[in-house]
Scaffold this active site. Structure first.
Site, PDB file in Angstrom:
ATOM      1  N   ASP A 135     -14.906  24.882  17.665  1.00  0.00           N
ATOM      2  CA  ASP A 135     -14.522  25.825  16.616  1.00  0.00           C
ATOM      3  C   ASP A 135     -14.185  27.181  17.221  1.00  0.00           C
ATOM      4  OD1 ASP A 135     -14.985  23.870  14.774  1.00  0.00           O
ATOM      5  OD2 ASP A 135     -16.817  24.741  13.954  1.00  0.00           O
ATOM      6  N   ALA A 164     -26.962  39.317  16.161  1.00  0.00           N
ATOM      7  CA  ALA A 164     -26.037  39.159  15.041  1.00  0.00           C
ATOM      8  C   ALA A 164     -25.470  37.733  15.025  1.00  0.00           C
ATOM      9  CB  ALA A 164     -24.934  40.219  15.140  1.00  0.00           C
ATOM     10  N   TYR A 165     -24.154  37.595  15.074  1.00  0.00           N
ATOM     11  CA  TYR A 165     -23.506  36.280  14.984  1.00  0.00           C
ATOM     12  C   TYR A 165     -23.984  35.355  16.103  1.00  0.00           C
ATOM     13  CZ  TYR A 165     -19.498  33.097  14.144  1.00  0.00           C
ATOM     14  OH  TYR A 165     -18.692  32.021  13.853  1.00  0.00           O
ATOM     15  N   ALA A 166     -24.110  35.883  17.315  1.00  0.00           N
ATOM     16  CA  ALA A 166     -24.547  35.058  18.447  1.00  0.00           C
ATOM     17  C   ALA A 166     -25.932  34.471  18.207  1.00  0.00           C
ATOM     18  CB  ALA A 166     -24.533  35.886  19.731  1.00  0.00           C
ATOM     19  N   PHE A 167     -26.809  35.245  17.587  1.00  0.00           N
ATOM     20  CA  PHE A 167     -28.160  34.776  17.276  1.00  0.00           C
ATOM     21  C   PHE A 167     -28.095  33.617  16.282  1.00  0.00           C
ATOM     22  CE2 PHE A 167     -32.033  35.074  14.661  1.00  0.00           C
ATOM     23  CZ  PHE A 167     -33.013  34.971  15.643  1.00  0.00           C
ATOM     24  N   ARG A 224     -18.236  50.327  11.586  1.00  0.00           N
ATOM     25  CA  ARG A 224     -17.049  51.105  11.213  1.00  0.00           C
ATOM     26  C   ARG A 224     -17.115  52.503  11.820  1.00  0.00           C
ATOM     27  NH1 ARG A 224     -17.933  48.420   6.260  1.00  0.00           N
ATOM     28  NH2 ARG A 224     -18.838  50.233   5.214  1.00  0.00           N
ATOM     29  N   ASN A 282     -20.652  44.864  19.116  1.00  0.00           N
ATOM     30  CA  ASN A 282     -21.430  43.651  18.844  1.00  0.00           C
ATOM     31  C   ASN A 282     -20.886  42.432  19.580  1.00  0.00           C
ATOM     32  OD1 ASN A 282     -23.584  44.416  17.275  1.00  0.00           O
ATOM     33  ND2 ASN A 282     -22.863  43.449  15.401  1.00  0.00           N
ATOM     34  N   ASP A 287     -25.571  47.775   8.846  1.00  0.00           N
ATOM     35  CA  ASP A 287     -25.024  47.620  10.185  1.00  0.00           C
ATOM     36  C   ASP A 287     -23.500  47.549  10.171  1.00  0.00           C
ATOM     37  OD1 ASP A 287     -27.483  47.676  11.433  1.00  0.00           O
ATOM     38  OD2 ASP A 287     -27.761  45.507  11.363  1.00  0.00           O
ATOM     39  N   ALA A 333     -19.878  24.905  17.984  1.00  0.00           N
ATOM     40  CA  ALA A 333     -19.636  23.494  17.677  1.00  0.00           C
ATOM     41  C   ALA A 333     -18.699  22.850  18.692  1.00  0.00           C
ATOM     42  CB  ALA A 333     -19.078  23.358  16.257  1.00  0.00           C
TER      43      ALA A 333
END
Length: 340
Positions: A171, A183-186, A71, A141, A66, A206
């Site tokens: 944070d 992705a990161y959100a999950f 990219r 994303n 991914d 956080a």
């Protein structure tokens, strides 16, 4: 016959150590394509659009995970050129084929046997203090705004359509598209959004606040995030984990749906729900199912027969300490694994 152009995007390590890239290029050339290979795409500066593939490119074939697709997305941004992903990484959520299916993928591409899945993109405007125009960027994303000083919190104010919703030290926050929701959100506790949902979500990281919860807005709305003047830390913005820069106190970040989309080539009709279950290896059979299986043969207790339905409904059995069924799985005993 009109010339057909294709671009293969991969990474240097894969090109140097594997035969898949050479095989894909060879098959594309046999199919009549002129092929260019891009294997080292450094992240451009924030707000700078890198050179795109030419408009006469028929397709971009991505060999990698991914991250490689992200990219490649920079190379087709603001064009109508589709991307076909062949997974050479771990999860490969955006990829359409696995590496062992490369022959089938190239055959389908050569005969135009694919459909287009248009994915929503997020547009971001960054207003630095005193600026007369914003710095613009985008993300397939997610866009993250985090603390620049790892030992301090960044103080943020969150607005939706110019109405203040919350302010807190944290944070940082993630603003995710439906594509980025896995992705990161999950990982940060955000919900999964199906790709056909036209929405953006904001996930606090956080946050030092009681009621800092994920927010989801429709495609016509805008998230506005202000780094407060008295913030203990400056901010740091990053688009898709690549294009990034520092942001001083007093910066305003505005995120909305972009007018552009990313075009993914799809060669199968597998629904997103099936892809979600298979890619994340979701444990769709939970601990309650074990109770149903144990009760299916009917249990005899104190001379009474209890049907399986009673166990499935959680009926307490006389003489037992609790309801019928098994205990939840202990750590490490669940089927499947967490997301990437």
């Amino acid at each position: 016959m009109a010339k057909r152009n294709a671009v293969v995007v991969t990474h240097t390590r894969l090109r140097q150590t594997g035969t898949v890239v050479a095989e894909a290029v060879s098959q594309l050339r046999v199919a009549g394509f002129e092929v260019a290979i891009i294997d080292n795409t450094e992240a451009p500066d924030f707000g700078v659009q890198p050179p795109c593939v030419s408009d006469d490119t028929e397709i971009v074939v991505v060999l990698g995970g991914d991250g490689t697709i992200l990219r490649a997305a920079e190379l087709v941004h603001c064009t109508q050129v589709p991307i076909l992903g062949v997974n050479m990484g771990h999860v490969g959520f955006l990829a359409e084929f696995e590496s062992f299916q490369i022959d089938e993928a190239i055959r389908r591409v050569s005969t135009h046997d694919y459909s287009i899945d248009e994915r929503m993109i997020a547009h971001v405007d960054v207003w630095l203090p005193g600026a007369t125009k914003p710095i613009e960027d985008w993300a397939l994303n997610d866009i993250t705004l985090e603390r620049a000083d790892r030992g301090k919190m960044v103080e943020l104010s969150i607005r939706v359509d110019d109405v203040e919703m919350n302010s807190f030290g944290a944070d940082g926050v993630i603003v995710s598209t439906p594509t980025g929701s896995t992705a990161y959100a999950f990982s940060a506790g955000g919900p999964v959004m199906w790709p056909n949902v036209k929405a953006l979500q904001l996930i606090p990281l956080a946050a030092h606040a009681l009621f800092a919860r994920p927010l989801i807005i429709g495609s016509g709305s805008t998230f506005t995030i202000d780094i407060l003047d008295d913030s203990m830390s400056e901010g740091w913005i990053c688009c898709d984990g690549r294009r990034q820069r520092a942001l001083p106190q007093g910066t305003r970040v505005m995120v909305r749906e972009s007018r552009d989309t990313l075009r993914l080539a799809r060669l199968s009709g597998v629904p997103f729900t099936n892809r979600l279950v298979s890619k994340f290896d979701l444990p769709v059979v939970g601990w309650r199912e074990h109770a149903r299986n144990e009760a299916s043969s009917q249990s005899l207790h104190h001379g009474h027969t209890f049907p399986a339905a009673a166990y499935a409904a959680g009926v307490a059995v006389a003489g037992d300490a609790g309801v019928a069924g098994t205990e939840p799985d202990k750590p490490g005993e669940r089927d499947g694994k967490a997301g990437s």
